[in-house]
Design an enzyme around this catalytic site. Structure first.
Site, PDB file in Angstrom:
ATOM      1  N   HIS A 229       0.818  -1.215   0.000  1.00 33.43           N
ATOM      2  CA  HIS A 229       0.000   0.000   0.000  1.00 33.43           C
ATOM      3  C   HIS A 229       0.857   1.273   0.000  1.00 33.43           C
ATOM      4  CE1 HIS A 229      -3.242   2.656   1.917  1.00 33.43           C
ATOM      5  NE2 HIS A 229      -3.798   2.197   0.819  1.00 33.43           N
ATOM      6  N   LYS A 231       3.325   4.420  -1.166  1.00 38.83           N
ATOM      7  CA  LYS A 231       3.475   5.352  -2.285  1.00 38.83           C
ATOM      8  C   LYS A 231       4.775   6.102  -2.052  1.00 38.83           C
ATOM      9  CE  LYS A 231      -1.161   4.878  -1.554  1.00 38.83           C
ATOM     10  NZ  LYS A 231      -1.784   4.417  -0.306  1.00 38.83           N
ATOM     11  N   ASP A 236      17.384  10.269  -7.686  1.00 44.04           N
ATOM     12  CA  ASP A 236      18.813  10.587  -7.548  1.00 44.04           C
ATOM     13  C   ASP A 236      19.308  10.494  -6.111  1.00 44.04           C
ATOM     14  OD1 ASP A 236      18.996  11.002 -10.240  1.00 44.04           O
ATOM     15  OD2 ASP A 236      18.982  13.190 -10.134  1.00 44.04           O
ATOM     16  N   HIS A 412      -8.911  11.428   1.853  1.00 42.66           N
ATOM     17  CA  HIS A 412      -8.028  10.269   1.723  1.00 42.66           C
ATOM     18  C   HIS A 412      -6.702  10.491   2.448  1.00 42.66           C
ATOM     19  CE1 HIS A 412      -5.558   7.254  -0.662  1.00 42.66           C
ATOM     20  NE2 HIS A 412      -6.619   6.540  -0.332  1.00 42.66           N
ATOM     21  N   LYS A 414      -3.826  10.724   5.237  1.00 41.50           N
ATOM     22  CA  LYS A 414      -3.471   9.901   6.399  1.00 41.50           C
ATOM     23  C   LYS A 414      -2.412  10.671   7.184  1.00 41.50           C
ATOM     24  CE  LYS A 414      -3.908   6.850   2.611  1.00 41.50           C
ATOM     25  NZ  LYS A 414      -5.168   6.303   2.780  1.00 41.50           N
ATOM     26  N   ASP A 419       0.525  18.145  19.337  1.00 40.64           N
ATOM     27  CA  ASP A 419       1.016  19.330  20.064  1.00 40.64           C
ATOM     28  C   ASP A 419       1.678  20.362  19.163  1.00 40.64           C
ATOM     29  OD1 ASP A 419       0.085  18.157  22.347  1.00 40.64           O
ATOM     30  OD2 ASP A 419       2.052  17.616  23.152  1.00 40.64           O
TER      31      ASP A 419
END
Length: 494
Positions: A229, A231, A236, A412, A414, A419
């Protein structure tokens, strides 16, 4: 053989079919018990098998078993750890000094970085430049430019890589760079990106080193439960991306495109020594494919002293986990941060199906006076997940957690902000699947400026969200609350 001669066998089958079926059920249930998994999940699977005859057994076969694949992943993880252990020991004094500096800045929230060090997940690094990217329209603008400027290597690892407009643009650049002699390695999840997998298999002439992750075939359908899952992109060994945004047009909110659901998402662009950690994460994933391994020393890592072009101040580390991890590290890192919070916790997730530990941690934080805010989409892309999630909101509302339902489109992102000091941006949903089953990764950032940016965006998103109260939750139609309760039973399996 005459029909009359078959009659005794037919009658026997009709009268006694339940015996082999009972033995089959007993064998499957025994196998579930022997696995010693989470008791809640064990009971859930047994209920599914008992109350959904045949269908329940098929579901368990395809999605419930701890297959040999997990044992193989554990073996690979151990081999990778052995290869890196010498370097870890060499860097331990430097890592410790980094953690001390971070502790001076954010106090006991630095315990999250100590978890990374102790479990050999990631070395915290200092003086990184981090950039918050909102939605696909911001991420892809920078990503395409960075890909065009690549001089040495491009490493990409994505759950979804669509063959649409943006996917075609990225793929064309990868082809161009590979033809120029730049090393291009591409991993996609075979379940999340089936069209690209088929396309690349048909493509005879390409210099892109492409490999699907955990290929799904008829004989390996049972392993399709374990998905990559992540991404991640590393260019470089100097600039990297991580977050919730896949390679797909649906992540781009454009006035020029046909009307579609607004997609609210978050990604992180990072430069500095933290790139080494993201590179190692990709290397670990690559070594679990059929791709030929490569040496990190061959120009893929930045030297410790080679950081002059970066002007940032952020401390950055990465927490990664997979089905064979010895612990749910992403959940544990978040639990540490929640436990050390003193004023405010802000969480965004598209799917909220928490573990008991996470639910209790949020309730304890709110009950102790910390302002706890959770934002979820008002409408999910899954009926079962939507109603299961809503069943878990009631205990939070009863104990003072402020829950916001985002209604501008699909949320979508996450993310987490603690604080206004410590931030999480990654691929990890607040659900059991992300914590225990999927390959996931999250960037943990110690930087006041970045945390305030993320917190300010949370406040902006609240303007497009409704505050859910316990009264509003209880006033929902009875059928919806009943659906919540039924779907909740499936929560450990979602």
């Amino acid at each position: 053989m005459q029909v009359e001669q078959l009659k005794p066998f037919i009658e026997f089958a009709i009268n006694w079919y339940w015996i082999p079926l009972l033995l089959l059920y007993a064998g499957i249930i025994s196998a579930i018990l022997i696995e010693n998994r989470n008791p809640t999940k064990t009971v859930a699977w047994i209920l599914v098998i008992v109350f959904l005859p045949v269908v329940g057994m098929l579901l368990y076969y395809f999605f419930g078993q701890k297959f040999v694949k997990v044992k193989k992943i554990k073996r690979l993880n151990k081999q990778q750890a052995i290869r890196l252990e010498k370097k870890w020991k060499e860097l331990d004094p430097i890592i410790e000094s980094f953690i001390q500096d971070i502790h001076e800045d954010i106090g006991d929230l630095s315990k999250v970085f100590r978890l990374m060090k102790k479990e050999r997940l990631s070395s915290p690094t200092l003086n990184n430049d981090v950039q918050l990217l909102l939605n696909g329209e911001e991420k892809f603008k920078y990503l395409l430019s960075d890909l065009e400027e690549a001089k040495h290597s491009i490493h990409m690892e994505y759950y979804i890589f669509e063959l649409d407009k943006i996917g075609g643009q990225v793929l064309n650049i990868l082809e161009q760079k590979a033809n120029e002699g730049i090393k291009v390695r591409l991993i996609v999840d075979s379940f999340g990106s089936p069209d690209l997998v088929k396309y690349m298999r048909r493509k005879k002439k390409t210099k892109i080193d492409f490999h699907p992750f955990l290929p799904v075939t008829f004989t390996s359908l049972a392993n399709s439960n374990y998905r990559n899952h992540r991404k991640v992109c590393v260019i470089d060994g100097r600039v990297g991306y991580v977050g919730g945004i896949n390679i797909s047009d649906k992540y781009i909110n454009s006035d020029d495109s046909p009307p579609k659901m607004y997609w609210r998402d978050t990604s992180l662009r990072v430069r500095g020594l933290a790139i080494n950690l993201l590179q190692i994460s990709f290397w670990n994933s690559w070594n679990q494919t059929d791709g030929e391994s490569f040496y990190l020393e061959d120009g893929y890592l930045q030297a410790l002293q080679d950081n002059s072009e970066v002007k940032g101040l952020a401390g950055v580390g990465f927490v990664s986990s997979d089905p064979a991890s010895i612990g749910p590290f992403n959940m544990e890192a978040l639990l540490i941060a929640i436990g050390e919070a003193s004023t405010k916790i802000q969480l965004c997730t598209p799917y909220y199906i928490p573990s008991e530990e996470l639910e209790r941690a949020l309730i304890i934080a709110a009950s102790s006076g910390v302002q706890v805010e959770l934002m979820v989409p008002s409408t999910s892309d899954s009926f079962f997940v939507q109603h299961a999630s809503f069943s878990f909101l009631k205990p939070l509302l009863e104990r003072g957690v402020r829950v916001y339902l985002y209604n501008k489109g699909f949320l979508h992102a996450k993310t987490a902000v603690i604080d206004d000091k410590l931030s999480f941006v990654g691929t990890v949903n607040l659900d059991i699947r992300s914590f225990y089953i999927n390959y996931e990764i999250a960037a943990v950032v110690s930087d006041h400026t970045f945390a305030k940016q993320l917190s300010q965006q949370f406040e902006i998103d609240k303007q497009d969200a409704d505050l859910l109260t316990i009264r509003a939750w209880k006033s929902r139609p009875r059928w919806k609350r009943a659906a919540d309760s039924v779907c909740r039973l499936m929560a450990p399996l979602l």
